[in-house]
Design a protein around this motif. Structure first.
Motif, mmCIF file in Angstrom:
data_model
loop_
_atom_site.group_PDB
_atom_site.id
_atom_site.type_symbol
_atom_site.label_atom_id
_atom_site.label_comp_id
_atom_site.label_asym_id
_atom_site.label_seq_id
_atom_site.Cartn_x
_atom_site.Cartn_y
_atom_site.Cartn_z
ATOM 1 N N ALA A 66 -17.878 -0.979 1.276
ATOM 2 C CA ALA A 66 -19.326 -0.957 1.496
ATOM 3 C C ALA A 66 -19.716 -0.087 2.692
ATOM 4 N N ASP A 67 -18.715 0.482 3.352
ATOM 5 C CA ASP A 67 -18.930 1.350 4.514
ATOM 6 C C ASP A 67 -19.663 0.640 5.644
ATOM 7 N N VAL A 68 -19.268 -0.617 5.880
ATOM 8 C CA VAL A 68 -19.784 -1.337 7.047
ATOM 9 C C VAL A 68 -18.649 -1.632 8.033
ATOM 10 N N ALA A 69 -17.449 -1.084 7.758
ATOM 11 C CA ALA A 69 -16.298 -1.332 8.602
ATOM 12 C C ALA A 69 -15.311 -0.174 8.486
ATOM 13 N N ASP A 70 -14.431 -0.085 9.467
ATOM 14 C CA ASP A 70 -13.291 0.834 9.462
ATOM 15 C C ASP A 70 -12.037 0.012 9.728
ATOM 16 N N ALA A 71 -10.883 0.643 9.545
ATOM 17 C CA ALA A 71 -9.619 -0.038 9.813
ATOM 18 C C ALA A 71 -8.566 0.990 10.179
ATOM 19 N N VAL A 72 -7.546 0.547 10.910
ATOM 20 C CA VAL A 72 -6.332 1.337 11.110
ATOM 21 C C VAL A 72 -5.149 0.511 10.617
ATOM 22 N N MET A 73 -4.084 1.207 10.257
ATOM 23 C CA MET A 73 -2.915 0.543 9.685
ATOM 24 C C MET A 73 -2.083 -0.154 10.756
ATOM 25 N N GLY A 74 -1.579 -1.339 10.403
ATOM 26 C CA GLY A 74 -0.634 -2.034 11.255
ATOM 27 C C GLY A 74 0.787 -1.841 10.754
ATOM 28 N N ASN A 75 1.749 -2.217 11.560
ATOM 29 C CA ASN A 75 3.141 -2.077 11.131
ATOM 30 C C ASN A 75 3.453 -2.960 9.923
ATOM 31 N N HIS A 76 2.700 -4.048 9.721
ATOM 32 C CA HIS A 76 2.978 -4.898 8.562
ATOM 33 C C HIS A 76 2.522 -4.255 7.257
ATOM 34 N N GLU A 77 1.419 -3.526 7.269
ATOM 35 C CA GLU A 77 1.030 -2.787 6.064
ATOM 36 C C GLU A 77 2.038 -1.663 5.786
ATOM 37 N N TYR A 78 2.447 -0.971 6.834
ATOM 38 C CA TYR A 78 3.468 0.073 6.682
ATOM 39 C C TYR A 78 4.760 -0.527 6.122
ATOM 40 N N ASN A 79 5.177 -1.647 6.687
ATOM 41 C CA ASN A 79 6.419 -2.286 6.235
ATOM 42 C C ASN A 79 6.334 -2.704 4.767
ATOM 43 N N ALA A 80 5.151 -3.155 4.340
ATOM 44 C CA ALA A 80 4.981 -3.557 2.942
ATOM 45 C C ALA A 80 5.188 -2.367 2.013
ATOM 46 N N LEU A 81 4.692 -1.201 2.419
ATOM 47 C CA LEU A 81 4.892 0.009 1.613
ATOM 48 C C LEU A 81 6.365 0.390 1.559
ATOM 49 N N ALA A 82 7.024 0.375 2.708
ATOM 50 C CA ALA A 82 8.437 0.765 2.751
ATOM 51 C C ALA A 82 9.320 -0.233 2.014
ATOM 52 N N PHE A 83 8.969 -1.515 2.088
ATOM 53 C CA PHE A 83 9.738 -2.572 1.427
ATOM 54 C C PHE A 83 9.696 -2.419 -0.090
ATOM 55 N N ALA A 84 8.604 -1.809 -0.594
ATOM 56 C CA ALA A 84 8.408 -1.697 -2.052
ATOM 57 C C ALA A 84 8.753 -0.323 -2.604
ATOM 58 N N THR A 85 9.240 0.597 -1.752
ATOM 59 C CA THR A 85 9.477 1.980 -2.179
ATOM 60 C C THR A 85 10.962 2.295 -2.174
ATOM 61 N N LEU A 86 11.474 2.703 -3.329
ATOM 62 C CA LEU A 86 12.886 3.070 -3.423
ATOM 63 C C LEU A 86 13.170 4.319 -2.606
ATOM 64 N N ASP A 87 14.333 4.341 -1.998
ATOM 65 C CA ASP A 87 14.785 5.493 -1.225
ATOM 66 C C ASP A 87 15.196 6.597 -2.193
#
Length: 321
Positions: A66-87
């Protein structure tokens, strides 16, 4: 404009609703609407640990959409991506290992968002939309450390808006490498080696030969390691009181205020320094409070303790909930 900078939520949607309500936001049936002249900014670590993972994500992303907020990534969101991505170098392994410790860390998220499901894939794609850092005319926002040298290393791996790409995820997940070290700085903070032969045990029982430091302090390399280390008291007790902090390669290269999360602070909120404020006051445990810093963009400095707002869930009566 007032920017409401909200600390690490970690799946505690009830605390988030309580804080937003306390700040004067109201729900219009689709998303939370800020009071006139306000905008929210989430400082990362939306997921893991708490009991309301999906509810948290739905609240935050409805506000982003809705464009009423912004966000930056935390290490837990990054970790979730890496945990689910094959090397790609070894398709029997993931970029973040599925060790018992890592499985436990993601347990709450994956209990609501089953691994490999369509829902899981949806939220992983949404995580890619969150920038690693955000800079406005008045302030800088990042999950753990505003390190422009590390950001320069990461920039070629990101979109124009500083969002991770799949290629960037792979490049930053492989160690040892400059992208890996840069990502660690931005999302986890500055570390330095312990004196030769020393090790310490962290809160999760992991043996470490490096310690995270309070990078917001001046003259890091002229202080004792005990003074600059960011570690539990039990771990600090293992460091000789006269050991010097040496070769910490970091300098804060901005005159703007910097806002971070990540550091599991406790007690009465106050700025970390004249220029740096943290809004993570351990909301991921029952005794911690979800915390916000209200930044007036017309007068960003000096940072004021009175600009912090905490949702004191333990003081809210049943009739108020």
């Amino acid at each position: 404009m007032i920017i409401d900078i909200i600390g690490d939520i970690h799946g505690y949607a009830d605390k988030l609703v309580g804080l937003l309500t306390q700040l004067g936001y109201h729900h219009n049936g689709q998303h939370f609407v800020p009071p006139a002249g306000h905008r929210a900014l989430f400082i990362g670590d939306l997921i893991d640990r708490g009991p309301q993972q999906l509810a948290t994500l739905e609240i935050v992303f409805a506000m982003l959409d809705a464009d009423v907020a912004d966000a930056v990534m935390g290490n837990h969101e990054y970790n979730a991506l890496a945990f689910a991505t094959l090397d790609p170098n070894d398709n029997t392994q993931y970029l973040r290992s599925h060790s018992d410790a890592h499985v436990r860390q993601h347990e709450a998220f994956l209990a609501e968002v089953p691994f490999g499901s369509e829902l899981h894939q949806y939220w992983l794609q949404r995580f890619y939309e969150i920038p690693l850092w955000f800079e406005s005319e008045n302030a800088c926002f990042v999950h753990a450390c505003w390190d422009v040298d590390s950001m320069a290393i990461l920039k070629p791996l990101l979109t124009e808006d500083n969002c991770l790409t799949p290629h960037g995820l792979i490049a930053t997940a492989h160690e040892p490498s400059a992208p890996f070290d840069a990502l660690e700085r931005v999302l986890k903070g500055v570390e330095t080696p312990l004196p030769h032969g020393m090790a310490m045990v962290d809160k999760e029982g992991t043996k470490r030969t490096r310690v995270r430091v309070r990078w917001w302090l001046d003259a890091l390399n002229t202080r004792t390691l005990y003074e600059v280390a960011r570690a539990p008291v039990s771990a600090l007790a293992q460091i000789p009181s006269d050991a010097l902090a040496e070769n910490i390669d970091f300098a804060l290269k901005t005159h703007k205020p910097v806002f971070v999360g990540h550091y599991w602070l406790t007690g009465t909120p106050e700025p970390l320094s004249n220029q740096v404020a943290c809004t993570d006051y351990s909301a991921a445990v029952d005794s911690g409070y979800l915390t916000c810093y209200q930044l007036d963009t017309e007068q960003p400095l000096p940072l004021q303790p009175s600009n912090f707002v905490q949702y004191r869930h333990d003081l809210t009566s049943d009739s108020d909930q």
